[in-house]
Design a protein around this motif. Structure first.
Motif, mmCIF file in Angstrom:
data_model
loop_
_atom_site.group_PDB
_atom_site.id
_atom_site.type_symbol
_atom_site.label_atom_id
_atom_site.label_comp_id
_atom_site.label_asym_id
_atom_site.label_seq_id
_atom_site.Cartn_x
_atom_site.Cartn_y
_atom_site.Cartn_z
ATOM 1 N N GLU A 150 0.829 -1.206 0.000
ATOM 2 C CA GLU A 150 0.000 0.000 0.000
ATOM 3 C C GLU A 150 0.865 1.259 0.000
ATOM 4 O OE1 GLU A 150 -3.845 1.859 2.440
ATOM 5 O OE2 GLU A 150 -2.555 0.342 3.380
ATOM 6 N N THR A 151 0.421 2.268 -0.758
ATOM 7 C CA THR A 151 1.154 3.531 -0.849
ATOM 8 C C THR A 151 0.357 4.654 -0.184
ATOM 9 O OG1 THR A 151 0.184 4.355 -2.922
ATOM 10 C CG2 THR A 151 1.990 2.748 -3.107
ATOM 11 N N SER B 271 -3.939 -8.251 2.774
ATOM 12 C CA SER B 271 -3.829 -8.522 4.208
ATOM 13 C C SER B 271 -3.360 -7.270 4.933
ATOM 14 C CB SER B 271 -2.836 -9.666 4.450
ATOM 15 O OG SER B 271 -2.562 -9.799 5.830
ATOM 16 N N SER B 272 -3.864 -7.094 6.146
ATOM 17 C CA SER B 272 -3.426 -5.976 6.985
ATOM 18 C C SER B 272 -2.308 -6.385 7.929
ATOM 19 C CB SER B 272 -4.606 -5.432 7.812
ATOM 20 O OG SER B 272 -5.617 -4.952 6.969
ATOM 21 N N ASP B 273 -1.965 -7.670 7.933
ATOM 22 C CA ASP B 273 -0.916 -8.167 8.821
ATOM 23 C C ASP B 273 0.430 -7.990 8.140
ATOM 24 O OD1 ASP B 273 0.696 -9.399 10.627
ATOM 25 O OD2 ASP B 273 -0.027 -11.438 10.234
ATOM 26 N N ALA C 76 0.641 -0.060 6.653
ATOM 27 C CA ALA C 76 0.313 -0.447 5.281
ATOM 28 C C ALA C 76 -0.313 -1.832 5.181
ATOM 29 C CB ALA C 76 1.567 -0.391 4.423
ATOM 30 N N LYS C 77 -1.180 -1.972 4.195
ATOM 31 C CA LYS C 77 -1.700 -3.277 3.812
ATOM 32 C C LYS C 77 -0.790 -3.850 2.724
ATOM 33 C CE LYS C 77 -6.531 -2.028 4.683
ATOM 34 N NZ LYS C 77 -7.878 -1.866 4.075
ATOM 35 N N THR C 78 -0.760 -5.157 2.644
ATOM 36 C CA THR C 78 0.024 -5.819 1.608
ATOM 37 C C THR C 78 -0.869 -6.816 0.885
ATOM 38 O OG1 THR C 78 0.761 -7.595 3.073
ATOM 39 C CG2 THR C 78 2.131 -5.609 2.980
#
Length: 224
Positions: free
Chosen positions: A80-81, A129-131, A102-104
């Motif tokens: 995420e940017t 994912s937010s982890d 950030a989310k990935t």
């Protein structure tokens, strides 16, 4: 029932003869792979109504199918940017958000590229994912900047080979020149690759009248 059975058997026969197009693994640094991932990522960001854009983190796997048009299977990770989707900023110009926020995601995409019509057809599945506990950003790169590239890279060698051939063809010098030293090589990621290479060439003992191109016989002269 008989006509139906004949039709079904014919279909089975012809389908069994069909063979898939051969495919081969591609280098994840291949510019064509980057174009395919770029098309897939632009589609993903374009379909998001709210939130932030995602940028490419790493290409994990790439496979190309032989055929008249380029078809790719790519597996890549995104990060995420800080750019909102409403800004329509190219993802290459966006900075990663801090890893704690950030989310990935991981995406698997199939991309059909039609260079003649400059179009692409993308089907993909992205899992977000937010982890981020397992994600470690080693470097926070400037995505539009030039970054060092090994002078031993095969890409650098191929570029310089063409550059020196072009120089020898266009120059008014009577002799051919050859590569002596590569001082620096840098690469920029855009919609493809840009290169900056600093190198040194010197005059050889091969005249253009006798040698159309460099050969192992061509050696640097003391006048170089």
């Amino acid at each position: 029932m008989k006509p139906f059975m004949v039709l079904a058997l014919c279909c089975s026969f012809f389908c069994s003869k069909a063979t898939p197009l051969p495919s081969e693994f591609s280098d994840c640094d291949d510019p064509d792979v980057f174009k395919a991932v770029d098309a897939a990522l632009k589609k993903y960001n374009g379909e998001r109504a709210t939130g932030n854009q995602f940028a490419l983190y790493v290409v994990m796997e790439a496979e190309r199918t032989a055929g008249p048009d380029a078809q790719f299977y790519v597996k890549y990770r995104i990060f995420e940017t800080s750019c909102a989707v409403e800004e329509n900023t190219p993802w290459q110009h966006c900075s990663y958000k801090p890893s704690a926020e950030a989310k990935t995601g991981e995406c698997i995409a199939r991309v059909h590229m039609n260079d003649a019509e400059k179009t692409s057809n993308v089907s993909q599945d992205c899992k977000i994912s937010s982890d981020v506990s397992k994600v470690r950003v080693i470097q926070a790169p400037c995505l539009g900047c030039y970054h060092p590239l090994s002078t031993d890279s095969s890409q650098v060698s191929e570029i310089l080979e063409r550059a020196i051939q072009n120089f020898n063809k266009r120059s008014t010098e009577a002799a051919l020149f050859k590569l002596v030293e590569i001082k620096e090589a840098r690469r920029q990621v855009v919609a493809g690759w840009n290169y900056k290479i600093i190198y040194e060439i010197e005059e050889t003992n091969c005249s253009k009248d006798q040698f159309p191109d460099l050969t192992p016989e061509c050696r640097v002269t003391s006048r170089g």
